[in-house]
Structure formats: C-alpha cells, structure tokens
Write a protein that holds these residues in place. Structure first.
Motif, mmCIF file in Angstrom:
data_model
loop_
_atom_site.group_PDB
_atom_site.id
_atom_site.type_symbol
_atom_site.label_atom_id
_atom_site.label_comp_id
_atom_site.label_asym_id
_atom_site.label_seq_id
_atom_site.Cartn_x
_atom_site.Cartn_y
_atom_site.Cartn_z
ATOM 1 N N VAL A 145 0.842 -1.201 0.000
ATOM 2 C CA VAL A 145 0.000 0.000 0.000
ATOM 3 C C VAL A 145 0.874 1.248 0.000
ATOM 4 O O VAL A 145 0.600 2.214 -0.722
ATOM 5 C CB VAL A 145 -0.948 0.004 1.217
ATOM 6 C CG1 VAL A 145 -1.634 1.368 1.362
ATOM 7 C CG2 VAL A 145 -2.002 -1.092 1.086
ATOM 8 N N GLY A 146 1.938 1.226 0.798
ATOM 9 C CA GLY A 146 2.851 2.366 0.816
ATOM 10 C C GLY A 146 3.488 2.613 -0.538
ATOM 11 O O GLY A 146 3.605 3.762 -0.977
ATOM 12 N N GLN A 147 3.874 1.542 -1.207
ATOM 13 C CA GLN A 147 4.483 1.657 -2.531
ATOM 14 C C GLN A 147 3.499 2.269 -3.529
ATOM 15 O O GLN A 147 3.825 3.213 -4.258
ATOM 16 C CB GLN A 147 4.911 0.283 -3.028
ATOM 17 C CG GLN A 147 5.593 0.274 -4.382
ATOM 18 C CD GLN A 147 7.052 0.661 -4.288
ATOM 19 O OE1 GLN A 147 7.781 0.149 -3.454
ATOM 20 N NE2 GLN A 147 7.480 1.569 -5.130
ATOM 21 N N MET A 148 2.278 1.754 -3.548
ATOM 22 C CA MET A 148 1.279 2.241 -4.508
ATOM 23 C C MET A 148 0.854 3.669 -4.192
ATOM 24 O O MET A 148 0.605 4.469 -5.104
ATOM 25 C CB MET A 148 0.083 1.290 -4.539
ATOM 26 C CG MET A 148 0.422 -0.069 -5.159
ATOM 27 S SD MET A 148 -0.986 -1.226 -5.292
ATOM 28 C CE MET A 148 -1.205 -1.730 -3.590
ATOM 29 N N SER A 149 0.776 4.006 -2.908
ATOM 30 C CA SER A 149 0.443 5.378 -2.529
ATOM 31 C C SER A 149 1.529 6.335 -2.992
ATOM 32 O O SER A 149 1.235 7.458 -3.428
ATOM 33 C CB SER A 149 0.269 5.478 -1.008
ATOM 34 O OG SER A 149 -0.823 4.698 -0.566
ATOM 35 N N GLY A 150 2.774 5.901 -2.927
ATOM 36 C CA GLY A 150 3.876 6.724 -3.421
ATOM 37 C C GLY A 150 3.770 6.988 -4.908
ATOM 38 O O GLY A 150 4.014 8.112 -5.372
ATOM 39 N N TRP A 151 3.389 5.969 -5.666
ATOM 40 C CA TRP A 151 3.195 6.164 -7.107
ATOM 41 C C TRP A 151 2.084 7.179 -7.373
ATOM 42 O O TRP A 151 2.251 8.086 -8.185
ATOM 43 C CB TRP A 151 2.806 4.842 -7.763
ATOM 44 C CG TRP A 151 3.874 3.810 -7.808
ATOM 45 C CD1 TRP A 151 5.223 3.994 -7.662
ATOM 46 C CD2 TRP A 151 3.682 2.410 -8.025
ATOM 47 N NE1 TRP A 151 5.876 2.798 -7.766
ATOM 48 C CE2 TRP A 151 4.956 1.814 -7.991
ATOM 49 C CE3 TRP A 151 2.565 1.608 -8.238
ATOM 50 C CZ2 TRP A 151 5.142 0.439 -8.166
ATOM 51 C CZ3 TRP A 151 2.738 0.247 -8.411
ATOM 52 C CH2 TRP A 151 4.017 -0.328 -8.376
ATOM 53 N N LEU A 152 0.949 6.989 -6.704
ATOM 54 C CA LEU A 152 -0.187 7.874 -6.947
ATOM 55 C C LEU A 152 0.161 9.326 -6.623
ATOM 56 O O LEU A 152 -0.216 10.251 -7.353
ATOM 57 C CB LEU A 152 -1.401 7.420 -6.132
ATOM 58 C CG LEU A 152 -2.023 6.088 -6.592
ATOM 59 C CD1 LEU A 152 -3.001 5.565 -5.540
ATOM 60 C CD2 LEU A 152 -2.722 6.244 -7.940
ATOM 61 N N ASP A 153 0.889 9.529 -5.539
ATOM 62 C CA ASP A 153 1.320 10.885 -5.193
ATOM 63 C C ASP A 153 2.244 11.445 -6.275
ATOM 64 O O ASP A 153 2.130 12.608 -6.674
ATOM 65 C CB ASP A 153 2.044 10.887 -3.844
ATOM 66 C CG ASP A 153 1.105 10.622 -2.674
ATOM 67 O OD1 ASP A 153 -0.128 10.687 -2.863
ATOM 68 O OD2 ASP A 153 1.615 10.340 -1.570
ATOM 69 N N ALA A 154 3.154 10.611 -6.751
ATOM 70 C CA ALA A 154 4.107 11.059 -7.774
ATOM 71 C C ALA A 154 3.412 11.361 -9.093
ATOM 72 O O ALA A 154 3.829 12.266 -9.829
ATOM 73 C CB ALA A 154 5.180 9.991 -7.993
ATOM 74 N N TRP A 155 2.335 10.621 -9.379
ATOM 75 C CA TRP A 155 1.593 10.837 -10.619
ATOM 76 C C TRP A 155 0.586 11.981 -10.499
ATOM 77 O O TRP A 155 -0.070 12.353 -11.477
ATOM 78 C CB TRP A 155 0.824 9.572 -11.018
ATOM 79 C CG TRP A 155 1.688 8.379 -11.278
ATOM 80 C CD1 TRP A 155 2.997 8.365 -11.668
ATOM 81 C CD2 TRP A 155 1.296 6.999 -11.166
ATOM 82 N NE1 TRP A 155 3.451 7.079 -11.800
ATOM 83 C CE2 TRP A 155 2.426 6.218 -11.498
ATOM 84 C CE3 TRP A 155 0.115 6.352 -10.813
ATOM 85 C CZ2 TRP A 155 2.412 4.820 -11.486
ATOM 86 C CZ3 TRP A 155 0.088 4.961 -10.797
ATOM 87 C CH2 TRP A 155 1.227 4.205 -11.140
ATOM 88 N N GLY A 156 0.434 12.510 -9.280
ATOM 89 C CA GLY A 156 -0.539 13.575 -9.079
ATOM 90 C C GLY A 156 -1.973 13.083 -9.129
ATOM 91 O O GLY A 156 -2.887 13.811 -9.507
ATOM 92 N N LYS A 157 -2.181 11.816 -8.722
ATOM 93 C CA LYS A 157 -3.509 11.206 -8.767
ATOM 94 C C LYS A 157 -4.052 10.991 -7.358
ATOM 95 O O LYS A 157 -3.304 10.815 -6.403
ATOM 96 C CB LYS A 157 -3.458 9.851 -9.486
ATOM 97 C CG LYS A 157 -2.958 9.923 -10.924
ATOM 98 C CD LYS A 157 -3.887 10.723 -11.810
ATOM 99 C CE LYS A 157 -3.426 10.710 -13.255
ATOM 100 N NZ LYS A 157 -4.334 11.496 -14.140
ATOM 101 N N SER A 158 -5.380 10.987 -7.242
ATOM 102 C CA SER A 158 -6.028 10.715 -5.972
ATOM 103 C C SER A 158 -5.749 9.281 -5.531
ATOM 104 O O SER A 158 -5.569 8.388 -6.363
ATOM 105 C CB SER A 158 -7.536 10.926 -6.105
ATOM 106 O OG SER A 158 -8.213 10.461 -4.953
ATOM 107 N N ARG A 159 -5.739 9.061 -4.225
ATOM 108 C CA ARG A 159 -5.580 7.703 -3.718
ATOM 109 C C ARG A 159 -6.899 6.934 -3.749
ATOM 110 O O ARG A 159 -6.908 5.722 -3.504
ATOM 111 C CB ARG A 159 -5.024 7.735 -2.297
ATOM 112 C CG ARG A 159 -3.612 8.317 -2.228
ATOM 113 C CD ARG A 159 -3.012 8.176 -0.853
ATOM 114 N NE ARG A 159 -1.678 8.770 -0.777
ATOM 115 C CZ ARG A 159 -0.871 8.670 0.273
ATOM 116 N NH1 ARG A 159 -1.270 8.004 1.344
ATOM 117 N NH2 ARG A 159 0.317 9.233 0.257
#
Length: 219
Positions: free
Chosen positions: A95-109
């Motif tokens: 979950v931490g890994q995927m949340s990091g991607w979403l933040d980097a992509w500028g997308k909502s979690r």
C-alpha cells in the motif's frame, strides 16, 4: 548497575508490535522516496490501468491488513500468527508503494469508478457506488470476525482471507499484463504470485482445522 536495576525484557507480543511499527514506518519512507524519485525523473503512470490498479488494490489491501492484524493479535495458533503477520506487513508495504506512485503521478488515492480500469476482463466490471470489490468482506463479516476467538476465529479468518485473495488475484494478473509501466507490471506480477501461493497454503491450513473454503467470489 546491579542485576536488580536492569529493566525486564519486553514481552514477545510487544516486541512483535514494535517490530511491525518499525517495518511499517520504514516501508512508508521507502514509498515516499520512490515517489520523489519518480517526480524527479519525470516518469508518470503509463495508462489508466496503472492508476486504477494502484487505487483499487490499495483499498483491497487495507481490508486484508485489518483482518490479518486482528488474527495476529488474537489467535493462539503459532503458524497462523506468523502467516497473519506476514500478510499484514507485506500488504502494508505494498500500500505504501502504490500510494507513493499515486502521489508522484498527481492522482487521488481513491478511485471514483472502482474496477472500471479492467473493462470486462476476468468477468470484472465497474462497481456501483458502495459496492464492494471482488473478494472483500462485508461489514457484517468483519463484525463477526472481530467477535471471534480460538478455533472459530482461525477458521473464519482463513475462509475470508482465501476469498479476499481470490478476488484480488485477477486484478493483479490483469495489471501484470496491461500495466503501462514496467515497474507496475513487475509489482503486480509479484503480488499475483504471492497471493496464489498463499491461497494454496491457507486452503491446506483451513482443511487441517476441519474447515472448508467459502464459494469463490463472482463478479
């Protein structure tokens, strides 16, 4: 300093809790670092599958972490305590890994249209508002789980977690094939392998306790 002055060793349960907390913080730091690295490299999510998978698998995982945490804290079965701890910590890290991607992509979690990214693959379809993703336990099932102890807890935990994995497996398999970036495909493939292996292990444990699996989720 005398022996009498020495602090007593921490109880095993507290040591496990402390270890879990340390691992969780470390994994979140790694995820955040990965997110900043993606920002710095200018890398973005390759397609809607990357984003939808990261959003929906995170939501799916959070429930598994909750179930595994309750089992870990309340079972007296040593083997299941280890299994639950493994599921809890591995999925927290994912979950931490995927949340990091979403933040980097500028997308909502959070995904406003869960499962739409899969189209009709594997019989999946976009979820209606409030509808649970495949394999997820209902509120009533979660309430029941958290009321149980002993043998009844172990059997119901395994039944719910097997079904939970069965629901998440097609999501990971689809992202492993259709993800727009290589790191998402690699990550999803690793989740698929891990959950397929854990399904077999949990089915064996469940039968050893005299239980039978719940019907596989349908979509």
């Amino acid at each position: 300093m005398t022996d009498a002055d020495e602090a007593p060793p921490a109880p095993p349960d507290r040591l496990r809790w402390v270890l879990g907390a340390i691992i969780g913080v470390a994994l979140l730091v790694v995820a955040g670092t990965a997110g900043w690295a993606l920002r710095g490299s200018g890398t973005a999510g390759g397609n809607a599958v990357d984003v939808g998978f990261a959003q929906d698998m995170s939501t799916h995982h959070v429930q598994a972490v909750t179930m595994a945490g309750y089992e870990r804290d309340n079972t007296t079965n040593a083997g299941l305590k280890v299994l639950a701890f493994d599921i809890e910590t591995s999925q927290e890290g994912q979950v931490g890994q995927m949340s990091g991607w979403l933040d980097a992509w500028g997308k909502s979690r959070n995904n406003a249209h869960p499962m739409a990214w899969m189209g009709n693959a594997h019989g999946m379809h976009a979820m209606a508002p409030g509808q649970l993703m495949p394999g997820m336990a209902t509120e009533a099932q979660m309430t029941k789980l958290e009321s149980l102890h002993g043998h009844a807890l172990d059997v119901f935990f395994l039944q719910l977690m097997i079904r939970h994995h069965q629901g998440g497996l097609p999501m990971a398999q689809y992202a492993a094939t259709h993800g727009g970036t290589s790191y998402v495909r690699t990550f999803a493939a690793a989740i698929a392998r891990g959950q397929a292996s854990e399904i077999v292990e949990m089915e064996q444990l469940l039968r050893g306790l005299g239980g039978t699996p719940l019907p596989a989720p349908t979509n």
